[in-house]
Structure formats: structure tokens, C-alpha cells
Write a protein that holds these residues in place. Structure first.
Motif, PDB file in Angstrom:
ATOM      1  N   TRP A 158      -9.261   6.033   5.384  1.00 52.73           N
ATOM      2  CA  TRP A 158      -8.670   6.118   6.714  1.00 52.73           C
ATOM      3  C   TRP A 158      -8.246   4.743   7.232  1.00 52.73           C
ATOM      4  N   LYS A 159      -8.908   3.707   6.757  1.00 55.33           N
ATOM      5  CA  LYS A 159      -8.614   2.348   7.231  1.00 55.33           C
ATOM      6  C   LYS A 159      -7.196   1.910   6.890  1.00 55.33           C
ATOM      7  N   VAL A 160      -6.609   2.512   5.858  1.00 55.94           N
ATOM      8  CA  VAL A 160      -5.220   2.211   5.520  1.00 55.94           C
ATOM      9  C   VAL A 160      -4.317   2.532   6.715  1.00 55.94           C
ATOM     10  N   GLY A 161      -4.669   3.559   7.458  1.00 54.60           N
ATOM     11  CA  GLY A 161      -3.887   3.982   8.617  1.00 54.60           C
ATOM     12  C   GLY A 161      -3.868   2.989   9.760  1.00 54.60           C
ATOM     13  N   LEU A 162      -4.722   1.994   9.718  1.00 51.01           N
ATOM     14  CA  LEU A 162      -4.754   0.973  10.761  1.00 51.01           C
ATOM     15  C   LEU A 162      -3.661  -0.080  10.564  1.00 51.01           C
ATOM     16  N   ALA A 163      -3.001  -0.056   9.418  1.00 44.70           N
ATOM     17  CA  ALA A 163      -2.030  -1.092   9.073  1.00 44.70           C
ATOM     18  C   ALA A 163      -0.673  -0.900   9.741  1.00 44.70           C
ATOM     19  N   ILE A 172       0.826  -1.205   0.000  1.00 42.82           N
ATOM     20  CA  ILE A 172       0.000   0.000   0.000  1.00 42.82           C
ATOM     21  C   ILE A 172       0.863   1.260   0.000  1.00 42.82           C
ATOM     22  N   LEU A 173       2.069   1.173   0.538  1.00 41.57           N
ATOM     23  CA  LEU A 173       2.944   2.351   0.553  1.00 41.57           C
ATOM     24  C   LEU A 173       3.248   2.814  -0.873  1.00 41.57           C
ATOM     25  N   LYS A 174       3.395   1.882  -1.774  1.00 38.50           N
ATOM     26  CA  LYS A 174       3.645   2.204  -3.185  1.00 38.50           C
ATOM     27  C   LYS A 174       2.347   2.528  -3.921  1.00 38.50           C
ATOM     28  N   ASP A 175       1.268   1.857  -3.553  1.00 34.68           N
ATOM     29  CA  ASP A 175       0.009   1.982  -4.289  1.00 34.68           C
ATOM     30  C   ASP A 175      -0.919   3.078  -3.759  1.00 34.68           C
ATOM     31  N   PHE A 176      -0.547   3.684  -2.651  1.00 35.58           N
ATOM     32  CA  PHE A 176      -1.417   4.692  -2.037  1.00 35.58           C
ATOM     33  C   PHE A 176      -1.750   5.865  -2.967  1.00 35.58           C
ATOM     34  N   PRO A 177      -0.804   6.378  -3.750  1.00 34.73           N
ATOM     35  CA  PRO A 177      -1.171   7.490  -4.643  1.00 34.73           C
ATOM     36  C   PRO A 177      -2.313   7.131  -5.603  1.00 34.73           C
ATOM     37  N   ALA A 178      -2.316   5.912  -6.109  1.00 37.89           N
ATOM     38  CA  ALA A 178      -3.409   5.483  -6.997  1.00 37.89           C
ATOM     39  C   ALA A 178      -4.726   5.423  -6.236  1.00 37.89           C
ATOM     40  N   LEU A 179      -4.669   5.000  -4.996  1.00 35.88           N
ATOM     41  CA  LEU A 179      -5.866   4.954  -4.153  1.00 35.88           C
ATOM     42  C   LEU A 179      -6.370   6.370  -3.861  1.00 35.88           C
ATOM     43  N   MET A 180      -5.455   7.274  -3.541  1.00 32.51           N
ATOM     44  CA  MET A 180      -5.842   8.671  -3.288  1.00 32.51           C
ATOM     45  C   MET A 180      -6.463   9.311  -4.527  1.00 32.51           C
ATOM     46  N   GLU A 181      -5.994   8.910  -5.683  1.00 33.85           N
ATOM     47  CA  GLU A 181      -6.509   9.496  -6.929  1.00 33.85           C
ATOM     48  C   GLU A 181      -8.009   9.233  -7.080  1.00 33.85           C
ATOM     49  N   VAL A 182      -8.482   8.108  -6.584  1.00 33.40           N
ATOM     50  CA  VAL A 182      -9.911   7.789  -6.688  1.00 33.40           C
ATOM     51  C   VAL A 182     -10.739   8.741  -5.824  1.00 33.40           C
ATOM     52  N   THR A 183     -10.123   9.370  -4.834  1.00 32.98           N
ATOM     53  CA  THR A 183     -10.857  10.350  -4.021  1.00 32.98           C
ATOM     54  C   THR A 183     -11.135  11.625  -4.813  1.00 32.98           C
ATOM     55  N   LYS A 184     -10.594  11.702  -6.030  1.00 38.11           N
ATOM     56  CA  LYS A 184     -10.838  12.845  -6.922  1.00 38.11           C
ATOM     57  C   LYS A 184     -11.628  12.403  -8.154  1.00 38.11           C
ATOM     58  N   ASP A 185     -12.255  11.257  -8.083  1.00 41.95           N
ATOM     59  CA  ASP A 185     -12.948  10.664  -9.222  1.00 41.95           C
ATOM     60  C   ASP A 185     -13.959  11.626  -9.832  1.00 41.95           C
ATOM     61  N   GLN A 245       1.877   3.699   7.470  1.00 41.14           N
ATOM     62  CA  GLN A 245       0.621   3.842   6.747  1.00 41.14           C
ATOM     63  C   GLN A 245      -0.232   4.950   7.368  1.00 41.14           C
ATOM     64  N   LYS A 246      -0.235   5.020   8.684  1.00 42.85           N
ATOM     65  CA  LYS A 246      -1.007   6.062   9.374  1.00 42.85           C
ATOM     66  C   LYS A 246      -0.496   7.445   8.982  1.00 42.85           C
ATOM     67  N   GLU A 247       0.818   7.614   9.027  1.00 44.55           N
ATOM     68  CA  GLU A 247       1.396   8.914   8.670  1.00 44.55           C
ATOM     69  C   GLU A 247       1.112   9.265   7.214  1.00 44.55           C
ATOM     70  N   MET A 248       1.149   8.273   6.340  1.00 48.08           N
ATOM     71  CA  MET A 248       0.872   8.479   4.924  1.00 48.08           C
ATOM     72  C   MET A 248      -0.578   8.922   4.711  1.00 48.08           C
ATOM     73  N   VAL A 249      -1.505   8.282   5.415  1.00 52.37           N
ATOM     74  CA  VAL A 249      -2.917   8.626   5.296  1.00 52.37           C
ATOM     75  C   VAL A 249      -3.166  10.045   5.805  1.00 52.37           C
ATOM     76  N   VAL A 250      -2.650  10.356   6.972  1.00 49.61           N
ATOM     77  CA  VAL A 250      -2.861  11.694   7.540  1.00 49.61           C
ATOM     78  C   VAL A 250      -2.286  12.747   6.602  1.00 49.61           C
TER      79      VAL A 250
END
Length: 184
Positions: free
Chosen positions: A103-108, A76-89, A112-117
């Protein structure tokens, strides 16, 4: 992966919305806990983040968010930008479903938490010129609250309150602050 779960993953591709929804709910519930089959579906879900079908994009984003707790390789550390992009769909409902689950990514873990925040903070700051930006900001504030409720990290509430104070419209600032009423 057991045969029932595999069957439900196949049903996610159904054109019948009722079948697809039943499959989605089953898989979503099963991924609330750690699962062993994460990497059997990971690449397909990553591909689905850019699928032409908005339902597949939303489903993929929500399932990847849930599966992050079952990601010992930390993909997810590598794939997070693609996931964030969907928040701009382009489909607001797809963007919103993605934003409300990310936000659930931050539970990992801590990274991951710092990346999500960090990702949510940037999204909050940069959405000001988007249609429905007040709903986007509200979802971000709620997502930060949900993450904080689960990981109990005071730095998250501090950062959320700092974001709320960036809002210039008093009406929306109060609305966002109401999410954190016990923390302010």
C-alpha cells in the motif's frame, strides 16, 4: 549513500538472521522518509524479488514499497507487476509481508495510488481459490484502509466496501467490514 546505510545493505545478505534483521529494520526506518540513494539499490531489489531465498524476496518487496516515495523517475510504474507477484509467493509468510507493505507505493503519487488500488482489487477478486484466501483478503482490506488513512481519498473506501460486499461468507464479510467500521 552514506557508509552506515551501505554497510546495512551489505548486512541484508548475511546468513545470520539477527544481523540481517537489524539491517532490515534500520533501512526500513530510514526509507519511511525520502532518501537520495534509491537508484543505487533499486535494480538489486528488483532482482531480489525473484531470489531463491524467501527472506530476500520479502525484504526486497517491503523496501521497494517504502522507496516508492523516493522514486521521481516513477520506475515503480513499470516494476509494480513484479512487486505484486511477490504477494502470491509460494511461501505464505513472504507473500503476506509483501501484501501488508505494498500500500505504501500508493503514497508516491496519484498514478501510483490508482495502480495500487487496482492491483489490490484484482488480487482480492482472484485469490478465492488460494489457500488462506481469507487472510489475503483481510490484508488487502487493511492495506486499502492504511492507504486511505494516509491519502484521505473517499474513492478508496467506496472500492473497499464494494470488495467486502463480494465476500459470500457472512463471518468474513463482518470481519473485513470491521476494518472500515467508521466508513460504512
Amino acid at each position: 549513500m552514506d557508509s552506515v546505510t551501505k554497510s546495512y545493505f551489505e548486512d541484508l545478505q548475511s546468513q545470520d538472521k539477527d544481523i540481517r534483521y537489524e539491517a532490515f529494520i534500520y533501512i526500513l526506518k530510514s526509507t519511511e522518509e525520502k532518501v537520495e540513494w534509491t537508484y543505487e539499490v533499486w535494480d538489486k531489489l528488483i532482482d531480489d524479488l525473484t531470489d531463491a531465498n524467501n527472506h530476500r524476496r520479502a525484504i526486497a518487496a517491503q523496501l521497494l514499497s517504502n522507496l516508492s516515495i523516493s522514486d521521481p523517475e516513477k520506475r515503480i510504474l513499470k516494476d509494480f507487476p513484479a512487486l505484486m507477484e511477490v504477494t502470491k509467493d509460494k511461501r505464505f509468510v513472504t507473500a503476506r509481508h509483501s501484501l501488508q507493505s505494498i500500500w505504501k507505493v500508493g503514497l508516491a503519487g496519484e498514478e501510483q495510488k490508482e495502480m495500487v488500488v487496482s492491483g489490490l482489487k484484482e488480487r482480492y477478486k482472484n485469490c478465492i481459490n488460494e489457500k488462506n484466501y481469507t487472510l489475503i483478503r483481510y490484508d488487502i482490506i487493511k492495506s486499502l484502509k492504511k492507504l486511505d488513512d494516509h491519502v484521505q481519498d473517499d474513492s478508496i473506501s467506496k472500492q473497499a466496501i464494494d470488495l467486502i460486499e463480494l465476500e459470500e461468507d457472512n463471518k468474513y464479510q463482518k470481519k473485513y467490514a470491521s476494518v472500515w467500521k467508521n466508513k460504512k
